[in-house]
Write an enzyme that holds these catalytic residues in place. Structure first.
Site, PDB file in Angstrom:
ATOM      1  N   ASN A   9       0.868  -1.180   0.000  1.00 12.47           N
ATOM      2  CA  ASN A   9       0.000   0.000   0.000  1.00 12.47           C
ATOM      3  C   ASN A   9       0.900   1.225   0.000  1.00 12.47           C
ATOM      4  O   ASN A   9       1.461   1.585   1.028  1.00 12.47           O
ATOM      5  CB  ASN A   9      -0.898  -0.018   1.246  1.00 12.47           C
ATOM      6  CG  ASN A   9      -1.698   1.260   1.409  1.00 12.47           C
ATOM      7  OD1 ASN A   9      -1.804   2.057   0.473  1.00 12.47           O
ATOM      8  ND2 ASN A   9      -2.261   1.468   2.584  1.00 12.47           N
ATOM      9  N   LYS A  11       0.094   4.213  -0.324  1.00 10.85           N
ATOM     10  CA  LYS A  11      -0.575   5.406   0.215  1.00 10.85           C
ATOM     11  C   LYS A  11      -0.337   6.600  -0.725  1.00 10.85           C
ATOM     12  O   LYS A  11      -0.277   6.414  -1.936  1.00 10.85           O
ATOM     13  CB  LYS A  11      -0.110   5.691   1.644  1.00 10.85           C
ATOM     14  CG  LYS A  11      -0.150   4.438   2.532  1.00 10.85           C
ATOM     15  CD  LYS A  11      -0.005   4.742   3.974  1.00 10.85           C
ATOM     16  CE  LYS A  11       0.116   3.449   4.750  1.00 10.85           C
ATOM     17  NZ  LYS A  11      -0.001   3.609   6.174  1.00 10.85           N
ATOM     18  N   HIS A  94      -9.459   0.993   4.762  1.00 15.16           N
ATOM     19  CA  HIS A  94      -8.185   1.187   5.469  1.00 15.16           C
ATOM     20  C   HIS A  94      -8.427   2.093   6.683  1.00 15.16           C
ATOM     21  O   HIS A  94      -9.264   2.999   6.625  1.00 15.16           O
ATOM     22  CB  HIS A  94      -7.156   1.814   4.524  1.00 15.16           C
ATOM     23  CG  HIS A  94      -5.780   1.826   5.104  1.00 15.16           C
ATOM     24  ND1 HIS A  94      -5.361   2.790   5.988  1.00 15.16           N
ATOM     25  CD2 HIS A  94      -4.748   0.969   4.949  1.00 15.16           C
ATOM     26  CE1 HIS A  94      -4.111   2.520   6.348  1.00 15.16           C
ATOM     27  NE2 HIS A  94      -3.716   1.425   5.733  1.00 15.16           N
ATOM     28  N   GLU A  96      -6.921   4.531   7.758  1.00 16.29           N
ATOM     29  CA  GLU A  96      -6.800   5.972   7.473  1.00 16.29           C
ATOM     30  C   GLU A  96      -8.072   6.508   6.825  1.00 16.29           C
ATOM     31  O   GLU A  96      -8.467   7.649   7.059  1.00 16.29           O
ATOM     32  CB  GLU A  96      -5.557   6.218   6.588  1.00 16.29           C
ATOM     33  CG  GLU A  96      -4.278   6.057   7.403  1.00 16.29           C
ATOM     34  CD  GLU A  96      -3.089   5.538   6.630  1.00 16.29           C
ATOM     35  OE1 GLU A  96      -3.064   5.631   5.395  1.00 16.29           O
ATOM     36  OE2 GLU A  96      -2.156   5.014   7.288  1.00 16.29           O
ATOM     37  N   GLU A 166      -5.455  -5.216  10.491  1.00 14.56           N
ATOM     38  CA  GLU A 166      -4.440  -4.193  10.722  1.00 14.56           C
ATOM     39  C   GLU A 166      -4.743  -3.450  12.024  1.00 14.56           C
ATOM     40  O   GLU A 166      -5.545  -2.506  12.028  1.00 14.56           O
ATOM     41  CB  GLU A 166      -4.436  -3.182   9.572  1.00 14.56           C
ATOM     42  CG  GLU A 166      -4.151  -3.778   8.214  1.00 14.56           C
ATOM     43  CD  GLU A 166      -3.550  -2.756   7.264  1.00 14.56           C
ATOM     44  OE1 GLU A 166      -2.430  -2.978   6.815  1.00 14.56           O
ATOM     45  OE2 GLU A 166      -4.202  -1.723   7.008  1.00 14.56           O
ATOM     46  N   GLY A 172       2.190   2.093  10.642  1.00 10.75           N
ATOM     47  CA  GLY A 172       3.080   3.235  10.470  1.00 10.75           C
ATOM     48  C   GLY A 172       3.766   3.677  11.748  1.00 10.75           C
ATOM     49  O   GLY A 172       4.377   4.744  11.792  1.00 10.75           O
ATOM     50  N   SER A 211       3.360  -2.329  10.361  1.00 10.85           N
ATOM     51  CA  SER A 211       4.819  -2.310  10.545  1.00 10.85           C
ATOM     52  C   SER A 211       5.472  -3.649  10.249  1.00 10.85           C
ATOM     53  O   SER A 211       6.440  -4.045  10.902  1.00 10.85           O
ATOM     54  CB  SER A 211       5.173  -1.824  11.961  1.00 10.85           C
ATOM     55  OG  SER A 211       4.678  -0.508  12.173  1.00 10.85           O
TER      56      SER A 211
END
Ligand code: PEP
Length: 248
Positions: A9, A11, A94, A96, A166, A172, A211
């Site tokens: 991904n 991003k 996701h 985010e 996730e 991240g 991560s």
């Protein structure tokens, strides 16, 4: 036997130059990769990646889609547009998107359904925040995220869905879930699917994201219910990404 899947991904990280270098770097090391490998590019670069990966074993995905087919939705992209550039996968839900763009479980479930209706395979992301985990709510949060899709699309839809667990606290942050934490969550997800349909539960891929890097990928992917990874930061470096692809 479920095939290992590794998805990158990117991003909102790309330029024409970096996309070229990254994709060429990944392609140069793919010959001894057995996993299915997907790169999820930002929408403006789908065309460039499509051209670079022609006749390769690399697969293309987008990072989000709009539930509408076309029309006055400024800034959005549709399933047809994604398919137009040869992409077969799309990340949906996701964390985010959920936190920064307020996508709730119902919106995410609609996006999963629209992806499926259009022949795209959704990489359906779920996971709890640190606060939710520490207050003992990991299972209820993840259950509600999955249940929204079952309610709208039925358990059979999971035959064509890739789940990505996730934990938000691991995305991240450099903090990875321990293999035991990740395996426990994956086993819980598979059990929930199995309560609805045992066969579907056995075939649905469940990827870990948060991560993952070349140093921890083999141990995570080696867990019984972890079928691969959804990779953010480490997917931007060809050699790191390839090492993860080879860990499966
Ligand atoms: C992600 O954004 O899906 C992700 C897993 O990111 P990272 O690997 O950087 O934690």
């Amino acid at each position: 036997m479920r095939q290992t899947i590794v998805a990158g991904n990117w991003k909102m990280n790309a330029s024409k130059e970096t996309v070229n270098t990254l994709v060429m770097g990944i392609l140069s090391g793919m010959s001894d990769v057995d996993s299915k490998v997907i790169v999820c590019a930002p929408a403006p670069y789908l065309s460039q990646v499509e051209a670079l990966i022609t006749h390769s074993q690399l697969n293309l995905g987008a990072q989000d889609l709009n539930v509408n087919a076309s029309g006055a939705f400024t800034g959005e992209i549709s399933a047809d547009m994604i398919k137009d550039f040869g992409a077969q996968y799309v990340i949906v839900g996701h964390s985010e998107r959920r936190s920064l763009y307020f996508e709730n479980n119902e919106v995410v479930a609609r996006k999963v359904q629209v992806a499926l209706d259009n022949g795209l395979t959704p990489l359906f992301c779920i996971g709890e925040t640190l606060e939710q985990r520490e207050s003992g709510n990991m299972e209820s949060v993840v259950s509600a995220q999955i249940q929204a899709v079952i309610d709208l699309s039925g358990i059979g839809a999971f035959k064509d869905i890739i789940v990505a667990y996730e934990p938000v606290w691991a995305i991240g942050t450099g903090v990875t879930a321990t293999p035991q934490q990740a395996q426990d969550a994956h086993a819980f997800i598979r059990l929930m699917l199995a309560k609805n349909d045992a066969d579907v539960a056995q075939t649905t891929p469940i990827l870990y994201g948060g991560s993952m890097n070349p140093g921890n990928a083999a141990e995570l992917i080696g867990c019984e219910d972890i079928d691969g990874g959804l990779i953010g930061g480490a997917s931007l470096k060809a050699q790191d990404f390839l090492q993860i692809c080879k860990a499966g």
